[in-house]
Design a protein around this motif. Structure first.
Motif, PDB file in Angstrom:
ATOM      1  N   ASP A 137      -1.430   5.261   6.508  1.00  0.00           N
ATOM      2  CA  ASP A 137      -1.419   5.334   7.972  1.00  0.00           C
ATOM      3  C   ASP A 137      -0.122   5.969   8.476  1.00  0.00           C
ATOM      4  OD1 ASP A 137      -3.913   4.172   8.178  1.00  0.00           O
ATOM      5  OD2 ASP A 137      -3.138   2.135   8.482  1.00  0.00           O
ATOM      6  N   GLU A 138       0.978   5.580   7.859  1.00  0.00           N
ATOM      7  CA  GLU A 138       2.282   6.082   8.279  1.00  0.00           C
ATOM      8  C   GLU A 138       2.436   7.571   7.991  1.00  0.00           C
ATOM      9  OE1 GLU A 138       6.950   5.513   6.904  1.00  0.00           O
ATOM     10  OE2 GLU A 138       5.504   3.891   6.584  1.00  0.00           O
ATOM     11  N   ARG A 139       1.830   8.030   6.888  1.00  0.00           N
ATOM     12  CA  ARG A 139       1.992   9.425   6.460  1.00  0.00           C
ATOM     13  C   ARG A 139       0.693  10.216   6.640  1.00  0.00           C
ATOM     14  NH1 ARG A 139       6.135   9.311   2.413  1.00  0.00           N
ATOM     15  NH2 ARG A 139       5.566  11.461   1.894  1.00  0.00           N
ATOM     16  N   LEU A 140      -0.094   9.851   7.638  1.00  0.00           N
ATOM     17  CA  LEU A 140      -1.422  10.442   7.770  1.00  0.00           C
ATOM     18  C   LEU A 140      -1.354  11.952   7.970  1.00  0.00           C
ATOM     19  CD1 LEU A 140      -4.418   9.677   7.815  1.00  0.00           C
ATOM     20  CD2 LEU A 140      -4.258   9.505  10.301  1.00  0.00           C
ATOM     21  N   ARG A 141      -0.454  12.420   8.811  1.00  0.00           N
ATOM     22  CA  ARG A 141      -0.410  13.848   9.102  1.00  0.00           C
ATOM     23  C   ARG A 141       0.174  14.643   7.947  1.00  0.00           C
ATOM     24  NH1 ARG A 141       2.823  17.868  10.945  1.00  0.00           N
ATOM     25  NH2 ARG A 141       1.845  19.433  12.323  1.00  0.00           N
ATOM     26  N   GLU A 142       1.343  14.225   7.451  1.00  0.00           N
ATOM     27  CA  GLU A 142       1.996  15.010   6.403  1.00  0.00           C
ATOM     28  C   GLU A 142       1.444  14.725   5.024  1.00  0.00           C
ATOM     29  OE1 GLU A 142       4.927  11.611   7.419  1.00  0.00           O
ATOM     30  OE2 GLU A 142       3.283  12.736   8.332  1.00  0.00           O
ATOM     31  N   GLY A 143       0.780  13.596   4.834  1.00  0.00           N
ATOM     32  CA  GLY A 143       0.180  13.256   3.558  1.00  0.00           C
ATOM     33  C   GLY A 143       1.190  12.717   2.566  1.00  0.00           C
ATOM     34  N   VAL A 144       0.684  12.259   1.437  1.00  0.00           N
ATOM     35  CA  VAL A 144       1.509  11.718   0.375  1.00  0.00           C
ATOM     36  C   VAL A 144       0.788  11.971  -0.942  1.00  0.00           C
ATOM     37  CG1 VAL A 144       0.449   9.424   0.556  1.00  0.00           C
ATOM     38  CG2 VAL A 144       2.732   9.644  -0.444  1.00  0.00           C
ATOM     39  N   THR A 145       1.521  12.284  -1.986  1.00  0.00           N
ATOM     40  CA  THR A 145       0.880  12.456  -3.290  1.00  0.00           C
ATOM     41  C   THR A 145       0.589  11.084  -3.885  1.00  0.00           C
ATOM     42  OG1 THR A 145       2.931  12.479  -4.578  1.00  0.00           O
ATOM     43  CG2 THR A 145       2.178  14.586  -3.644  1.00  0.00           C
ATOM     44  N   LEU A 146      -0.355  11.045  -4.796  1.00  0.00           N
ATOM     45  CA  LEU A 146      -0.684   9.774  -5.436  1.00  0.00           C
ATOM     46  C   LEU A 146       0.492   9.266  -6.258  1.00  0.00           C
ATOM     47  CD1 LEU A 146      -2.848   7.627  -5.919  1.00  0.00           C
ATOM     48  CD2 LEU A 146      -3.621   8.974  -7.886  1.00  0.00           C
ATOM     49  N   ALA A 147       1.198  10.170  -6.909  1.00  0.00           N
ATOM     50  CA  ALA A 147       2.351   9.760  -7.709  1.00  0.00           C
ATOM     51  C   ALA A 147       3.432   9.136  -6.835  1.00  0.00           C
ATOM     52  CB  ALA A 147       2.910  10.964  -8.470  1.00  0.00           C
ATOM     53  N   GLU A 148       3.682   9.730  -5.686  1.00  0.00           N
ATOM     54  CA  GLU A 148       4.680   9.171  -4.778  1.00  0.00           C
ATOM     55  C   GLU A 148       4.230   7.815  -4.245  1.00  0.00           C
ATOM     56  OE1 GLU A 148       7.135  10.358  -0.696  1.00  0.00           O
ATOM     57  OE2 GLU A 148       5.462  11.608  -1.383  1.00  0.00           O
ATOM     58  N   ALA A 149       2.948   7.703  -3.880  1.00  0.00           N
ATOM     59  CA  ALA A 149       2.428   6.429  -3.388  1.00  0.00           C
ATOM     60  C   ALA A 149       2.549   5.352  -4.454  1.00  0.00           C
ATOM     61  CB  ALA A 149       0.973   6.592  -2.957  1.00  0.00           C
ATOM     62  N   ALA A 150       2.231   5.687  -5.687  1.00  0.00           N
ATOM     63  CA  ALA A 150       2.319   4.715  -6.778  1.00  0.00           C
ATOM     64  C   ALA A 150       3.758   4.252  -6.977  1.00  0.00           C
ATOM     65  CB  ALA A 150       1.762   5.322  -8.059  1.00  0.00           C
ATOM     66  N   ARG A 151       4.686   5.189  -6.842  1.00  0.00           N
ATOM     67  CA  ARG A 151       6.093   4.824  -6.994  1.00  0.00           C
ATOM     68  C   ARG A 151       6.563   3.914  -5.855  1.00  0.00           C
ATOM     69  NH1 ARG A 151       7.791   9.472  -6.912  1.00  0.00           N
ATOM     70  NH2 ARG A 151       8.742   9.619  -4.852  1.00  0.00           N
ATOM     71  N   LEU A 152       6.131   4.188  -4.643  1.00  0.00           N
ATOM     72  CA  LEU A 152       6.587   3.423  -3.484  1.00  0.00           C
ATOM     73  C   LEU A 152       5.999   2.011  -3.444  1.00  0.00           C
ATOM     74  CD1 LEU A 152       6.451   6.210  -0.747  1.00  0.00           C
ATOM     75  CD2 LEU A 152       8.490   5.179  -1.757  1.00  0.00           C
ATOM     76  N   VAL A 153       4.775   1.858  -3.943  1.00  0.00           N
ATOM     77  CA  VAL A 153       4.158   0.521  -3.901  1.00  0.00           C
ATOM     78  C   VAL A 153       4.163  -0.153  -5.271  1.00  0.00           C
ATOM     79  CG1 VAL A 153       2.713   1.172  -1.944  1.00  0.00           C
ATOM     80  CG2 VAL A 153       1.796   1.389  -4.244  1.00  0.00           C
ATOM     81  N   HIS A 154       4.799   0.504  -6.253  1.00  0.00           N
ATOM     82  CA  HIS A 154       5.028  -0.102  -7.568  1.00  0.00           C
ATOM     83  C   HIS A 154       3.721  -0.452  -8.287  1.00  0.00           C
ATOM     84  CE1 HIS A 154       9.156  -0.322  -6.186  1.00  0.00           C
ATOM     85  NE2 HIS A 154       8.773  -1.059  -5.159  1.00  0.00           N
ATOM     86  N   ALA A 155       2.879   0.573  -8.481  1.00  0.00           N
ATOM     87  CA  ALA A 155       1.617   0.378  -9.202  1.00  0.00           C
ATOM     88  C   ALA A 155       1.259   1.666  -9.928  1.00  0.00           C
ATOM     89  CB  ALA A 155       0.496  -0.013  -8.248  1.00  0.00           C
ATOM     90  N   HIS A 156       0.545   1.533 -11.036  1.00  0.00           N
ATOM     91  CA  HIS A 156       0.031   2.696 -11.750  1.00  0.00           C
ATOM     92  C   HIS A 156      -0.974   3.415 -10.848  1.00  0.00           C
ATOM     93  CE1 HIS A 156      -2.400   4.983 -14.632  1.00  0.00           C
ATOM     94  NE2 HIS A 156      -1.335   4.966 -15.403  1.00  0.00           N
ATOM     95  N   PRO A 157      -0.980   4.763 -10.821  1.00  0.00           N
ATOM     96  CA  PRO A 157      -1.883   5.492  -9.926  1.00  0.00           C
ATOM     97  C   PRO A 157      -3.344   5.073 -10.027  1.00  0.00           C
ATOM     98  CG  PRO A 157      -0.297   7.007 -10.870  1.00  0.00           C
ATOM     99  CD  PRO A 157      -0.077   5.683 -11.553  1.00  0.00           C
ATOM    100  N   ALA A 158      -3.877   4.962 -11.243  1.00  0.00           N
ATOM    101  CA  ALA A 158      -5.287   4.581 -11.392  1.00  0.00           C
ATOM    102  C   ALA A 158      -5.531   3.167 -10.885  1.00  0.00           C
ATOM    103  CB  ALA A 158      -5.718   4.710 -12.850  1.00  0.00           C
ATOM    104  N   HIS A 159      -4.609   2.244 -11.173  1.00  0.00           N
ATOM    105  CA  HIS A 159      -4.746   0.872 -10.684  1.00  0.00           C
ATOM    106  C   HIS A 159      -4.672   0.831  -9.161  1.00  0.00           C
ATOM    107  CE1 HIS A 159      -3.106  -0.636 -14.835  1.00  0.00           C
ATOM    108  NE2 HIS A 159      -4.311  -0.102 -14.907  1.00  0.00           N
ATOM    109  N   LEU A 160      -3.843   1.697  -8.603  1.00  0.00           N
ATOM    110  CA  LEU A 160      -3.689   1.755  -7.153  1.00  0.00           C
ATOM    111  C   LEU A 160      -4.990   2.182  -6.480  1.00  0.00           C
ATOM    112  CD1 LEU A 160      -1.627   1.478  -4.860  1.00  0.00           C
ATOM    113  CD2 LEU A 160      -1.006   3.873  -5.239  1.00  0.00           C
ATOM    114  N   VAL A 161      -5.613   3.206  -7.015  1.00  0.00           N
ATOM    115  CA  VAL A 161      -6.884   3.680  -6.462  1.00  0.00           C
ATOM    116  C   VAL A 161      -7.951   2.595  -6.580  1.00  0.00           C
ATOM    117  CG1 VAL A 161      -8.745   5.360  -6.746  1.00  0.00           C
ATOM    118  CG2 VAL A 161      -6.355   6.101  -6.917  1.00  0.00           C
ATOM    119  N   ARG A 162      -7.983   1.941  -7.727  1.00  0.00           N
ATOM    120  CA  ARG A 162      -8.994   0.905  -7.933  1.00  0.00           C
ATOM    121  C   ARG A 162      -8.780  -0.288  -6.995  1.00  0.00           C
ATOM    122  NH1 ARG A 162      -7.839  -0.259 -12.640  1.00  0.00           N
ATOM    123  NH2 ARG A 162      -9.066   1.325 -13.702  1.00  0.00           N
ATOM    124  N   ALA A 163      -7.520  -0.711  -6.834  1.00  0.00           N
ATOM    125  CA  ALA A 163      -7.231  -1.853  -5.967  1.00  0.00           C
ATOM    126  C   ALA A 163      -7.604  -1.558  -4.521  1.00  0.00           C
ATOM    127  CB  ALA A 163      -5.751  -2.217  -6.069  1.00  0.00           C
TER     128      ALA A 163
END
Length: 299
Positions: A193-219
Motif C-alpha cells: 500500500d505504501e509503495r503502490l505507485r513506485e512499486g517494490v521488488t519481491l526481493a526487497e519486500a522479503a528483506r524488509l519483512v524478514h521472510a523468504h520470497p516464496a514463503h512471503l507470497v504463500r503467506a
C-alpha cells in the motif's frame, strides 16, 4: 511468421523469422529486468537439430507443440507435452524434433541464484518433471515476462517455481528458511500500500519483512485469498478509476498509479472492470449508455 511477441521488452536480444527450404523458423529472445532470469527464448523449429553444447545457466524448458528429443549425460531423453524439463548448467546436451512437424518451445535461462550447484546431480538424473501445476506456473511466468510492467508478478511466480523445482530435486530437504510469522502477510500488505505507485521488488519486500520470497507470497495469498501481484494490480486499477472519474486522461492516470504505460493499464483495466479506460472515462463524464437512460435509481 512471428506473432504475439511482446510490444515492449526490457532488452530485446533478437527476433528472427526465416524460411529455408520450406522449413519455417520463428525465434524471439529478450533479457527481462527480473533478477534471476538471464534470458527468455521462444522458438519454433521444424527440422533444426542442436549439436552437443553447454550453457552456463539452468535451462527451464516447456514444449507447447510437438516434442524434443535430446541426449543428456549419455542418456536419451524426450519432452512430451505437459512436462517441464530442467537441464543443468555445464552438462552437455543436444536437441532435435521428435515429431515430423517439429516443435514449438519456450525456454527460461535461470542463473545460480535460483537453483544452486548442489542440484545439478539430481537434475541430471531426473531432468523431465511431470507436474501439471509447475507446467502451468512456468507458462504464466512467460506471460508475465512478456510485459515489463508485470515484473512483480514475474518475480512472485519465479519464487514459487524455484521452490517447487527444489522440492522435486531434493524432496527430503527442509526449507532453508523458517516459515513466516503471522504478521508477515499484514506487513507485506502495508508495504504494498505504501509503495503502490513506485512499486517494490519481491526481493526487497522479503528483506524488509524478514521472510523468504516464496514463503512471503504463500503467506499473503493464504491470509487474503489473493496473490500479492494481483492485489497490487487491483489497487492500481481502483485508483485509476477514481482519476478517470476526475477527468484525468488514461495515459496520465496510468503513470500516476504505477502502471508501465497506457497499454499496460488498458490490459488490466479491461480484465478487471470489463471495459477500457477510455470508454469508462466517457461514461463517467455523462455519456451514459443509451440502454441506461431510462433507468431510475431505487428509492
Amino acid at each position: 511468421m512471428v506473432r504475439d511477441w511482446p510490444q515492449a521488452r526490457d532488452e530485446v536480444l533478437y527476433v528472427l523469422n526465416v524460411t529455408r527450404e520450406n522449413r519455417p523458423q520463428e525465434i524471439s529472445a529478450w533479457r527481462p529486468d527480473v533478477a534471476g532470469v538471464v534470458e527468455v527464448f521462444h522458438a519454433r523449429f521444424t527440422a533444426h537439430a542442436y549439436p552437443m553444447h553447454v550453457h552456463d545457466a539452468w535451462t527451464l524448458l516447456i514444449v507447447d507443440d510437438g516434442a524434443v528429443r535430446y541426449d543428456l549425460n549419455r542418456h536419451e531423453r524426450a519432452t512430451p507435452g505437459g512436462t517441464v524439463s530442467l537441464l543443468p548448467p555445464g552438462v552437455p546436451h543436444n536437441g532435435s524434433p521428435a515429431t515430423a512437424h517439429g516443435f514449438r518451445k519456450r525456454v527460461l535461462y535461470l542463473d545460480m541464484t535460483q537453483l544452486d550447484a548442489g542440484l545439478i546431480g539430481p537434475a541430471v538424473d531426473t531432468p523431465d518433471l511431470a507436474d501439471p501445476l509447475l507446467r502451468t506456473q512456468v507458462g504464466q511466468l512467460h506471460t508475465a515476462l512478456a510485459d515489463p510492467g508485470d515484473a512483480f508478478e514475474a518475480e512472485s511466480r519465479l519464487a514459487f517455481i524455484g521452490e517447487r523445482l527444489r522440492g522435486h530435486l531434493r524432496p527430503g530437504d527442509a526449507p532453508a528458511d523458517p516459515p513466516p510469522g503471522p504478521g508477515v502477510a499484514r506487513d507485506l500488505r502495508e508495504l504494498l500500500d505504501e509503495r503502490l505507485r513506485e512499486g517494490v521488488t519481491l526481493a526487497e519486500a522479503a528483506r524488509l519483512v524478514h521472510a523468504h520470497p516464496a514463503h512471503l507470497v504463500r503467506a499473503f495469498s493464504a491470509a487474503y485469498a489473493i496473490a500479492p501481484h494481483q492485489y497490487v494490480t487491483s489497487r492500481r486499477v481502483d485508483r485509476a478509476r477514481r482519476l478517470l472519474l476526475d477527468g484525468v486522461p488514461p495515459g496520465e492516470a496510468a503513470a500516476a498509479v504505477g502502471f508501465h504505460d497506457q497499454s499496460h493499464l488498458t490490459r488490466h483495466f479491461k480484465r478487471i472492470a470489463g471495459t477500457t479506460p477510455g470508454r469508462y472515462a466517457r461514461y463517467a463524464r455523462g455519456a451514459r449508455p443509451q440502454g441506461l437512460q431510462g433507468l431510475q435509481e431505487p428509492s
